[in-house]
Design a protein around this motif. Structure first.
Motif: not given
Length: 970
Positions: A642-650, A738-744
């Protein structure tokens, strides 16, 4: 071109407000509302993008943050970040020779050699000859615009050594005017003062823009005894109440006194009876000399049994004393020991751009750096053999020897007045220059190409050294034909003549030496070394084709790199003639050809639960002249939920290539005491090892018959000779991470950003040095087909081990996992603005296995070097032209060892540790900024634990200190 570069700079400045690239989209959008969007490059990728969303976690530190911390070296700030630790620094290299004064960073605690440091996206020359780690002393602080730290998947984009991640230092490319900056740091207790000065100038023209800066800084050393917490020590001693290893009583307990070595006095000392320092031996068998050379009982000062109140000594001939009266003994802690290596450095740097036309520009940069660091040590210490026929023996000493039936004694001595303190001076000179071209080929494609050359020259000077054999010759003085001369003896020890060219010397009570004696015995030693780096690279990036969700972007890079190093020790070092140091010349080189591609594919845009979804991949092939071909890759998914939540996987594979030192270090002599051999019949019989069956099978497969024993001569011999050397059979290390990220970024709390990144590294074939232990590891393995068996040599006829090698092997396994937390909040408060930033790292796993065997697995998480939690809090309140900055650094409570039990000691626990810093900045004039701050406001000393009370790597040993600075721009 310059207008486009200015747009990029404006957009990136928006990122610095948030402190994290992933949470900066809102600010980037504000910039795009005013001017057309340009494609921008962020660390972790070579693809220029239409937004500032990074496929991997990126932490951004602005140059202003370094100013706010009152520091003049970027490593001082990097070391405080939770996701990093100290690599090398002036606080950790006080006993180093070739590494003294270096400043290297270490992401994730995986080692400086696994952290790739770039300057403006390009490799920088190594900080020490033979190494890959960059010395941050060579980076001018005043030119740093920001530092971007990317972790995970960086090797596929930037090349080998980026296992833990990349530290990309972005410098200013232009400056309009002149700026003078000066600052000083003054500790409350004497020693460790720092002074800094810089002048920066430049211009921003229609065609040419550049910036030039000269930085100078000097950091003074300080002795450990200059700090009050050290003078009130927390040492330990053997617990007299402990009777066994199973009684539940600690073997060692805390003692608040200095540990002092019970010999090596300045005038020399000797024993007339055998034994250790027990009660009945005090002063009845241990003798020293006064300044006139008279024999007297060894003085134990306040460490004497009637004054100390503690057991006299442990088995290693130490006693316990107060610093006010140590007697004749030498402090094993604090004596000639320093908390910080003195460091002086000067850097001249120029960066610039010349706009050829609207589409193409030439870039250039030049750096010259010179640094000097000195490691100070104790004077050379010796065990002299004094024969009864020595011409310098006086009547008092002769009576003692005759009464005890001694034909010789061992005189132990360490005297700075004779030869001076040993000091290892490092002079490092770095030069680096590059010329490049960049621009756009059409509306969709751009390019960047450059050629770069760098060199480090490293000259080492050893002062206070002694030619050991000459000293032995000079001390063996006898009277011959009415003259005192150096003796020549036959195999039975009889004097047969005078040694030509030798100058006799009397060490007993000596406080000085004549010039002739100094000329014969004392010396300085030198080693010159250099390492060259040549890089030629080109990158093309742009848009391949359009998809419904957007354009597919790509970057293609080709790179050639050559690293070469050589060292040249002087004659005395090459032939092992001086005290404690020997070295052979080294020469080696590595050529690397690399090709990489990076592709970004937009999959979705403006969908339910997918404002955008992008797949990223990168692949790099590397061909090394020594280790052969290898590759690295990464797969990433960047998902705007969403405009508030971003997820990134590496998910990625990284590699580290062995350094020039790992590969080409020449043989130098070493020794190992003991005559253990796992194939001996007696050791096999008494062995309770779980690998006993393997040992028996492998020993027989190696040609040693059942019941084999080494020869009597081998068993009776002394230390086993060996060689320290590199290993050209090394392969690249491999890391799967690996990385699993959450941006809020919640809309209901304006100004708040929160980033969570879970990360994992698993390194296989990690390079580690093995020496004498290779013998056991060879035979304990499942077969002789293992890397350890090549590290020693047996006599083919007798089976005796005649030599061993201490060299690196690809055998270790390292695993680290954890969680990074980063949050930032900005709001108006009163008539000003408040910005708060908190970064923290939780360490879930930190394990290593040096051999790959299950039994050798060890967990380090929660120990002193790897606490569960580390955090940094920063609050800035800005009002008009003033700023108030408060910073707190936190380390969670830990233990010294996870394998501790009550039988070991009573001081395994290490408490949490927090320090606070404050800085005030204001503008007295539009052109004049002044700043004043206090570091370590509460004057926190290291925890009072024998393992930590003098530890300057993880704790503050400088104490409270005042920092002041001023900057004038015109």
């Amino acid at each position: 071109m310059l207008k486009k570069l200015n747009l990029i700079t404006a957009a990136i400045n928006a990122v610095l407000i948030t402190g994290t690239v992933g949470a900066a989209n809102a600010f980037a959008q504000e910039a795009t509302d005013v001017k057309p969007v340009e494609r921008i490059q962020v660390t972790g990728s070579k693809i220029k993008r239409f937004n500032l969303t990074s496929p991997t976690p990126v932490t951004v530190i602005s140059g202003v943050e370094m100013e706010n911390a009152g520091i003049t070296n970027v490593n001082d700030l990097l070391a405080e970040l939770p996701q990093a630790t100290v690599g090398l620094s002036p606080e950790t290299t006080t006993s180093f020779i070739y590494a003294s004064g270096l400043n290297t960073t270490d992401l994730r605690g995986l080692g400086s050699e696994r952290t790739l440091v770039l300057v403006n996206g390009r490799r920088f020359v190594a900080g020490s000859v033979g190494s890959t780690a960059v010395d941050l002393n060579n980076i001018p602080t005043t030119l740093i615009e920001r530092v971007e730290i990317a972790t995970g998947g960086a090797a596929a984009v930037y090349g080998a050594d980026a296992v833990a991640g990349v530290v990309n230092i972005i410098t200013k490319k232009s400056f309009d005017g002149i700026e003078i900056d000066a600052s000083t740091i003054r500790p409350e207790q004497s020693g460790g003062e720092q002074n800094f000065f810089s002048i920066t100038g430049g211009m921003e023209g229609d065609k040419l823009s550049f910036v030039t800066s000269l930085n100078y800084s000097k950091t003074d050393s300080y002795n450990k005894l200059s700090r009050d917490f050290y003078r009130n020590p927390v040492t330990s001693y053997a617990n007299p109440a402990n009777k066994s290893g199973t009684d539940g009583i600690p073997e060692r307990v805390i003692l608040g006194k200095q540990s002092t070595l019970g010999y090596y006095s300045e005038g020399g000392d000797f024993f007339s009876k055998t034994g250790s320092l027990t009660d009945d031996h005090y002063n009845n068998h241990h003798w020293a000399f006064d300044n006139s050379g008279n024999v007297q009982a060894f003085d134990y000062g306040l460490g004497r049994v009637e004054n100390s109140g503690v057991p006299n000594a442990s088995a290693n001939n130490r006693y316990y004393a107060d610093a006010s009266n140590p007697g004749d003994g030498v402090f094993s802690h604090g004596y000639k020991s320093y908390f910080q290596t003195p460091l002086e450095r000067a850097i001249l740097s120029t960066y610039g751009t010349y706009e050829i036309n609207d589409d193409h520009a030439a870039t250039f940069d030049f750096t010259w750096s010179d640094s000097k660091a000195t490691t100070e040590s104790s004077p050379a210490f010796f065990a002299h053999t004094i024969r009864r026929d020595n011409a310098f023996i006086r009547d008092d000493m002769a009576k003692i020897m005759d009464a005890n039936g001694l034909d010789k004694v061992t005189l132990r001595q360490a005297n700075e007045n004779l030869w001076g303190d040993r000091a290892y001076q490092q002079d490092r000179s770095v030069i680096r220059a590059s010329l490049g071209f960049e621009g756009i080929l059409n509306d969709d494609w751009g390019y960047s190409t450059y050629v770069q050359y760098g060199r480090i020259e490293q000259d080492t000077l050893w002062r206070g050294e002694v030619l050991e054999q000459n000293l032995v010759n000079a001390i063996d003085a006898v009277e011959l034909n009415g003259q005192i001369v150096c003796a020549v003896r036959d195999a039975d020890g009889n004097v047969t003549g005078e040694r030509e060219g030798c100058v006799a010397f009397n060490p007993m009570g000596a406080q000085s030496a004549s010039q002739a004696q100094l000329n014969y015995i004392a010396t300085n030693a030198t080693r010159t070394a250099k390492q060259d780096q040549l890089v030629v690279a080109a990158t093309f990036d742009g848009l391949l084709f359009e998809l419904p969700a957007g354009a597919v972007a790509a970057a293609f890079t080709v790179e050639h790199r050559r690293e070469s190093a050589e060292t040249h020790p002087d004659h005395a070092m090459q032939n092992g003639l001086i005290f404690g140091n020997s070295s052979l010349p080294m020469k080696g080189d590595i050529d690397v050809n690399e090709f990489s591609t990076e592709i970004s594919v937009p999959l979705l845009v403006d969908h339910f639960l997918a404002t955008d979804l992008t797949f990223e991949t990168a692949y790099r092939y590397m061909d090394y002249s020594v280790t052969g071909g290898d590759d690295a890759w990464k797969l990433s998914l960047n998902w705007g939920v969403t405009d508030e939540v971003r997820v990134r996987l590496n998910r990625s594979k990284s590699v580290r290539a062995p350094s020039l030192s790992d590969l080409f270090t020449p043989s130098s002599q070493t020794f190992n005491s003991g005559r253990k051999d796992p194939c001996r019949a007696d050791e096999i019989t008494s062995s309770g090892s779980e690998y006993k069956a393997n040992v028996i099978a492998n020993c027989q497969a190696d040609g040693l018959a059942e019941g084999w024993m080494p020869t009597a001569d081998w068993q009776a011999a002394g230390s086993l000779p060996g060689f320290v050397q590199g290993n050209q059979a090394l392969k690249n290390e491999t890391s799967n991470d690996y990385t699993i990220g959450l941006i809020y970024t919640p809309e209901f709390i304006e100004g708040l950003d929160l980033t969570l990144d879970y990360w994992s590294f698993e390194i296989e074939g990690a390079i580690q040095y093995f020496g004498r232990d290779s013998v056991e590891l060879c035979y304990e393995s499942s077969s002789l087909d293992n890397p350890f068996c090549s590290n020693f040599v047996r006599n083919k006829e007798t089976g005796d081990i005649i030599n061993y090698y201490e060299r690196p092997i690809n055998a270790s396994i390292i695993a680290k996992k954890g969680l990074d937390i980063e949050t930032a909040y900005r709001t108006e408060l009163g008539n000003g603005d408040l910005a708060i930033k908190l970064t923290a790292t939780y360490l879930e796993e930190d394990s290593e296995n040096p051999t790959g065997r299950t039994a050798d697995f060890r967990s380090n998480v929660g120990e002193m070097a790897d606490p569960r939690w580390k955090g940094r809090f920063n609050a800035i309140y800005s009002h008009d032209d003033s700023s108030y900055i408060l910073t707190a650094n936190y380390r969670h409570s830990s233990v010294e060892s996870n394998e501790w039990n009550i039988e070991d000691n009573n001081y395994n626990d290490i408490p949490s540790y927090t320090t606070f810093d404050f800085m005030y900045k204001t503008y007295l004039l539009d052109e004049l900024q002044v700043r004043i701050g206090v570091n370590n406001i509460l004057d926190r000393a290291p925890p009072r634990n024998p393992f930590t009370y003098d530890n300057g790597e993880f704790f503050d040993v400088k104490g409270r200190r005042l920092s002041m600075g001023a900057k004038y721009t015109f």
